[in-house]
Design an enzyme around this catalytic site. Structure first.
Site, mmCIF file in Angstrom:
data_model
loop_
_atom_site.group_PDB
_atom_site.id
_atom_site.type_symbol
_atom_site.label_atom_id
_atom_site.label_comp_id
_atom_site.label_asym_id
_atom_site.label_seq_id
_atom_site.Cartn_x
_atom_site.Cartn_y
_atom_site.Cartn_z
ATOM 1 N N HIS A 58 23.259 62.440 -50.805
ATOM 2 C CA HIS A 58 22.837 60.808 -50.799
ATOM 3 C C HIS A 58 22.646 60.891 -49.057
ATOM 4 C CE1 HIS A 58 23.055 56.226 -51.244
ATOM 5 N NE2 HIS A 58 23.195 56.836 -49.573
ATOM 6 N N GLN B 13 20.564 55.292 -40.408
ATOM 7 C CA GLN B 13 21.171 53.749 -40.916
ATOM 8 C C GLN B 13 21.817 52.890 -39.668
ATOM 9 O OE1 GLN B 13 23.875 55.678 -44.206
ATOM 10 N NE2 GLN B 13 23.222 53.741 -45.139
HETATM 11 ZN ZN LIG Z 1 22.961 55.200 -48.277
#
Ligand SMILES: [Zn+2]
Length: 186
Positions: free
Chosen positions: A136, A50
């Site tokens: 997740h 990310q």
């Molecule tokens: Zn995420």
């Protein structure tokens, strides 16, 4: 240092991240920056892809969530799922998919082998919100996003929001990575 966060449709989020072979000084810096970026964005979990780093590293801190004030932050490197138990449905969100939320069914408890920031190996059992966030984030390391796990009819309802993010129509309270040029013809 606060790092910009990659968003839905960025290629790095779809890549399978590589395992770390050992600890090094850059790992400490990466983990520090990931915690700082996650807290700045008011997130409770963040995976290295990310922030544009395709390595199997993730951080979790759920102590801001109601009822979890005492929870310790977690650094998880090279996670390997040993076992799962039960199932539960919970609404998820993701810093890479701003303003989108959706119900996802996942195992409710997990047993996980992983290394910490000192590269020491642990086997831990996690449940409730911790198990949810870990799964997740582990998905992120495999190029998977929570919207991929939503029921098809729920996923259809958020498609317009996903398309908008793909076009770079994003407003967040935290920095996001420059979007790759969007090709209408794709
Ligand atoms: Zn995420």
């Amino acid at each position: 240092m606060i790092l910009p966060i990659n968003t839905y449709s960025d290629e790095v989020l779809r890549r399978k991240a590589k395992p770390l072979k050992g600890p090094d000084i850059q790992l400490e810096e990466l983990v520090g920056n990931m915690f700082e970026s996650m807290r700045n964005a008011e997130g409770i979990g963040l995976a290295a892809p990310q922030v544009g780093v395709s390595l199997r590293v993730l951080v979790v801190d759920i102590s801001v969530a109601d009822g979890y004030e005492g929870a310790s932050p977690l650094v998880v490197i090279n996670p390997h799922l040993l076992g799962v138990k039960g199932f539960s449905s919970m609404e998820e969100g993701c810093l890479s998919i701003p303003e989108v939320r959706g119900e996802v069914v996942r195992p409710s408890a997990i047993q996980l082998k992983y290394r910490d920031e000192h590269f020491e190996e642990h086997i831990g059992e996690f449940d409730r919100l911790t198990a949810r966030v870990l799964q997740h984030e582990i998905d992120h390391l495999d190029g998977m996003l929570f919207v991929d796990r939503m029921q098809r009819r729920n996923r259809r309802k958020i498609q317009r929001e996903l398309d908008a993010i793909t076009r770079g129509e994003i407003s967040t309270g935290y920095p996001v990575a420059a979007h790759e040029a969007y090709d209408e013809a794709k």
